[in-house]
Motif scaffolding. Structure first.
Motif, PDB file in Angstrom:
ATOM      1  N   TYR A   1      31.528  20.132  29.837  1.00 43.04           N
ATOM      2  CA  TYR A   1      30.453  20.939  30.412  1.00 43.04           C
ATOM      3  C   TYR A   1      29.106  20.248  30.255  1.00 43.04           C
ATOM      4  CZ  TYR A   1      27.057  24.511  31.359  1.00 43.04           C
ATOM      5  OH  TYR A   1      25.978  25.181  31.897  1.00 43.04           O
TER       6      TYR A   1
ATOM      7  N   GLN B   1      26.834  25.983  17.889  1.00 41.18           N
ATOM      8  CA  GLN B   1      27.557  26.314  19.113  1.00 41.18           C
ATOM      9  C   GLN B   1      29.050  26.473  18.827  1.00 41.18           C
ATOM     10  OE1 GLN B   1      25.336  23.055  21.438  1.00 41.18           O
ATOM     11  NE2 GLN B   1      25.280  24.855  22.746  1.00 41.18           N
TER      12      GLN B   1
ATOM     13  N   ALA C   1      26.538  28.345  31.072  1.00 42.47           N
ATOM     14  CA  ALA C   1      26.293  27.795  29.734  1.00 42.47           C
ATOM     15  C   ALA C   1      26.556  28.835  28.654  1.00 42.47           C
ATOM     16  CB  ALA C   1      24.861  27.280  29.630  1.00 42.47           C
TER      17      ALA C   1
ATOM     18  N   LEU D   1      10.315  24.025  25.564  1.00 44.92           N
ATOM     19  CA  LEU D   1      11.584  24.741  25.743  1.00 44.92           C
ATOM     20  C   LEU D   1      12.446  24.380  24.547  1.00 44.92           C
ATOM     21  CD1 LEU D   1      13.522  24.318  29.075  1.00 44.92           C
ATOM     22  CD2 LEU D   1      14.638  23.974  26.886  1.00 44.92           C
TER      23      LEU D   1
ATOM     24  N   ARG E   1      10.466  29.705  24.564  1.00 47.12           N
ATOM     25  CA  ARG E   1       9.583  28.806  25.307  1.00 47.12           C
ATOM     26  C   ARG E   1       8.143  28.993  24.808  1.00 47.12           C
ATOM     27  NH1 ARG E   1      11.791  27.474  30.552  1.00 47.12           N
ATOM     28  NH2 ARG E   1      13.778  28.502  30.923  1.00 47.12           N
TER      29      ARG E   1
ATOM     30  N   VAL F   1      12.397  20.386  23.886  1.00 43.80           N
ATOM     31  CA  VAL F   1      11.904  19.762  25.115  1.00 43.80           C
ATOM     32  C   VAL F   1      10.450  20.139  25.369  1.00 43.80           C
ATOM     33  CG1 VAL F   1      12.269  19.585  27.612  1.00 43.80           C
ATOM     34  CG2 VAL F   1      14.239  19.917  26.096  1.00 43.80           C
TER      35      VAL F   1
ATOM     36  N   ARG G   1      24.404  12.689  16.469  1.00 40.83           N
ATOM     37  CA  ARG G   1      23.636  11.768  17.304  1.00 40.83           C
ATOM     38  C   ARG G   1      22.361  12.422  17.843  1.00 40.83           C
ATOM     39  NH1 ARG G   1      22.491  14.291  21.355  1.00 40.83           N
ATOM     40  NH2 ARG G   1      23.978  15.030  22.901  1.00 40.83           N
TER      41      ARG G   1
ATOM     42  N   PHE H   1      18.951  31.636  31.321  1.00 42.65           N
ATOM     43  CA  PHE H   1      19.467  30.275  31.312  1.00 42.65           C
ATOM     44  C   PHE H   1      20.789  30.310  32.066  1.00 42.65           C
ATOM     45  CE2 PHE H   1      21.061  32.135  27.426  1.00 42.65           C
ATOM     46  CZ  PHE H   1      22.337  31.639  27.292  1.00 42.65           C
TER      47      PHE H   1
HETATM   48  N1  DBV Z   1      19.307  18.228  27.322  1.00 36.65           N
HETATM   49  C1  DBV Z   1      20.452  17.631  26.893  1.00 36.65           C
HETATM   50  C2  DBV Z   1      20.149  16.269  26.619  1.00 36.65           C
HETATM   51  C3  DBV Z   1      18.803  16.063  26.873  1.00 36.65           C
HETATM   52  C4  DBV Z   1      18.281  17.319  27.325  1.00 36.65           C
HETATM   53  C5  DBV Z   1      21.182  15.304  26.125  1.00 36.65           C
HETATM   54  C6  DBV Z   1      18.356  13.818  26.007  1.00 36.65           C
HETATM   55  O1  DBV Z   1      21.537  18.203  26.791  1.00 36.65           O
HETATM   56  C7  DBV Z   1      16.949  17.575  27.729  1.00 36.65           C
HETATM   57  C8  DBV Z   1      17.997  14.866  26.734  1.00 36.65           C
HETATM   58  N2  DBV Z   1      17.008  19.983  28.412  1.00 36.65           N
HETATM   59  C9  DBV Z   1      16.533  18.689  28.513  1.00 36.65           C
HETATM   60  C10 DBV Z   1      15.525  18.656  29.507  1.00 36.65           C
HETATM   61  C11 DBV Z   1      15.427  19.947  30.029  1.00 36.65           C
HETATM   62  C12 DBV Z   1      16.363  20.759  29.334  1.00 36.65           C
HETATM   63  C13 DBV Z   1      16.584  22.142  29.613  1.00 36.65           C
HETATM   64  C14 DBV Z   1      14.736  17.437  29.910  1.00 36.65           C
HETATM   65  C15 DBV Z   1      14.494  20.445  31.105  1.00 36.65           C
HETATM   66  C16 DBV Z   1      15.098  20.240  32.445  1.00 36.65           C
HETATM   67  C17 DBV Z   1      14.094  20.599  33.517  1.00 36.65           C
HETATM   68  O2  DBV Z   1      13.402  21.620  33.386  1.00 36.65           O
HETATM   69  O3  DBV Z   1      14.021  19.843  34.464  1.00 36.65           O
HETATM   70  C18 DBV Z   1      19.896  23.935  26.430  1.00 36.65           C
HETATM   71  N3  DBV Z   1      18.224  22.769  27.877  1.00 36.65           N
HETATM   72  C19 DBV Z   1      17.499  23.011  28.999  1.00 36.65           C
HETATM   73  C20 DBV Z   1      17.815  24.343  29.448  1.00 36.65           C
HETATM   74  C21 DBV Z   1      18.763  24.851  28.581  1.00 36.65           C
HETATM   75  C22 DBV Z   1      18.989  23.833  27.607  1.00 36.65           C
HETATM   76  C23 DBV Z   1      19.442  26.202  28.624  1.00 36.65           C
HETATM   77  C24 DBV Z   1      17.232  25.004  30.660  1.00 36.65           C
HETATM   78  C25 DBV Z   1      18.107  24.595  31.812  1.00 36.65           C
HETATM   79  C26 DBV Z   1      17.885  25.435  33.011  1.00 36.65           C
HETATM   80  O4  DBV Z   1      17.164  26.431  32.949  1.00 36.65           O
HETATM   81  O5  DBV Z   1      18.494  25.055  34.027  1.00 36.65           O
HETATM   82  N4  DBV Z   1      21.683  22.911  25.301  1.00 36.65           N
HETATM   83  C27 DBV Z   1      21.052  22.982  26.573  1.00 36.65           C
HETATM   84  C28 DBV Z   1      22.169  23.414  27.418  1.00 36.65           C
HETATM   85  C29 DBV Z   1      23.309  23.522  26.684  1.00 36.65           C
HETATM   86  C30 DBV Z   1      22.962  23.172  25.370  1.00 36.65           C
HETATM   87  C31 DBV Z   1      22.068  23.656  28.868  1.00 36.65           C
HETATM   88  C32 DBV Z   1      24.635  23.912  27.155  1.00 36.65           C
HETATM   89  C33 DBV Z   1      25.690  24.076  26.374  1.00 36.65           C
HETATM   90  O6  DBV Z   1      23.710  23.113  24.422  1.00 36.65           O
END
Ligand code: DBV
Length: 245
Positions: free
Chosen positions: A208, A108, A145, A102, A157, A95, A62, A141
């Protein structure tokens, strides 16, 4: 066009070629969501589109694609294997926000032991090492996680959009291609003990990610709490048993 549209198109085309894809249900009202956001000159329409398929060995493939102008683009793409395979999840979180890009791409893991790592991480390490030379580690991060990522976690990044369009796109293609090889080779697990562990691990992962979805704030701002919680728990991270096929 969105930066990530080519990623999505590539993935769907490749998966259509290599697998027998069939649709996976998307709850009504979640296929496409559109709202205006911001005020005055900063007003933007934020559109979120969802895509979902299933295939033999893969219970849900998805994608969520968020398009809100140049400074807000997201593609979150996850493949959840069937519960009788020990396959990792394919996870890509791509992102683009006003502060920059990012990128998270990984296979995983369900388990953290030497045999699992040997089977599903070691073969990816050459790819990881080649890309990390150009896509440096993205830094901190969340600690909680960490159990959900592999040693081949590509986390970066990039400052330049060009890097996303070139190196990151190449990495995405290579990781997805390698994932499809794992899928092709995967054999069904039969041992009840192991099946129980797989189910427990998929539950942990989904639990999670639903609890800690970093997009929760963004979605809630644009679309409200009710829509967002339904979307996260009912579509993005859910363990619905797939309809029989
Ligand atoms: N992340 C999702 C879904 C998204 C999404 C379903 C449809 O899991 C977007 C949208 N990720 C998203 C956005 C941000 C991040 C950040 C919008 C920015 C949030 C912000 O800055 O406000 C990997 N994604 C992140 C981060 C990580 C990931 C590590 C930084 C978060 C942080 O620093 O707090 N992928 C993400 C993750 C896991 C993963 C946390 C955990 C298993 O598989």
């Amino acid at each position: 066009m969105s930066i990530y549209q080519p990623f999505l198109d590539y993935a769907i085309t490749l998966l259509t070629e290599k697998l027998s894809l069939t649709p996976y249900p998307i709850p009504a009202g979640f296929e496409r969501k559109e709202e205006m956001s911001g005020k005055g000159k900063k007003q933007e329409t934020v559109v979120t589109t969802s895509y979902a398929y299933q295939a033999p060995k893969l219970r849900q493939i998805r994608a969520a694609h968020v398009q809100g102008g140049n400074a807000l683009q997201v593609l979150n793409f996850v493949i959840f294997p069937d519960l009788n395979y020990d396959l990792p999840f394919f996870g890509a979180d791509l992102v683009t926000l006003p502060g920059g890009h990012l990128i998270a791409i990984d296979m995983q893991p369900l388990f953290h032991n030497a045999a699992y790592q040997h089977k599903y991480s070691d073969p990816i390490l050459p790819l990881f090492n080649a890309y990390q030379a150009h896509l440096p580690w993205g830094g901190d991060f969340p600690d909680d996680a960490k159990p959900f990522f592999s040693p081949a976690f590509l986390w970066t990044r990039p400052q330049e959009t060009e890097v996303v369009k070139t190196r990151v796109f190449e990495a995405f293609k290579d990781y997805l291609g390698a994932y499809l090889q794992f899928v092709e080779q995967a054999e069904a697990v039969k041992k009840p003990e192991q099946l129980k562990e797989i189910l427990a691990s998929q539950r942990r992962y989904i639990g999670y990610r639903a609890a800690k979805d970093p997009a929760r704030g963004m979605f809630t701002r644009f679309y409200g709490e009710e829509w967002t919680e339904e979307y996260i728990h009912g579509f993005l991270f859910s363990l619905l048993t797939t309809p029989s096929r």
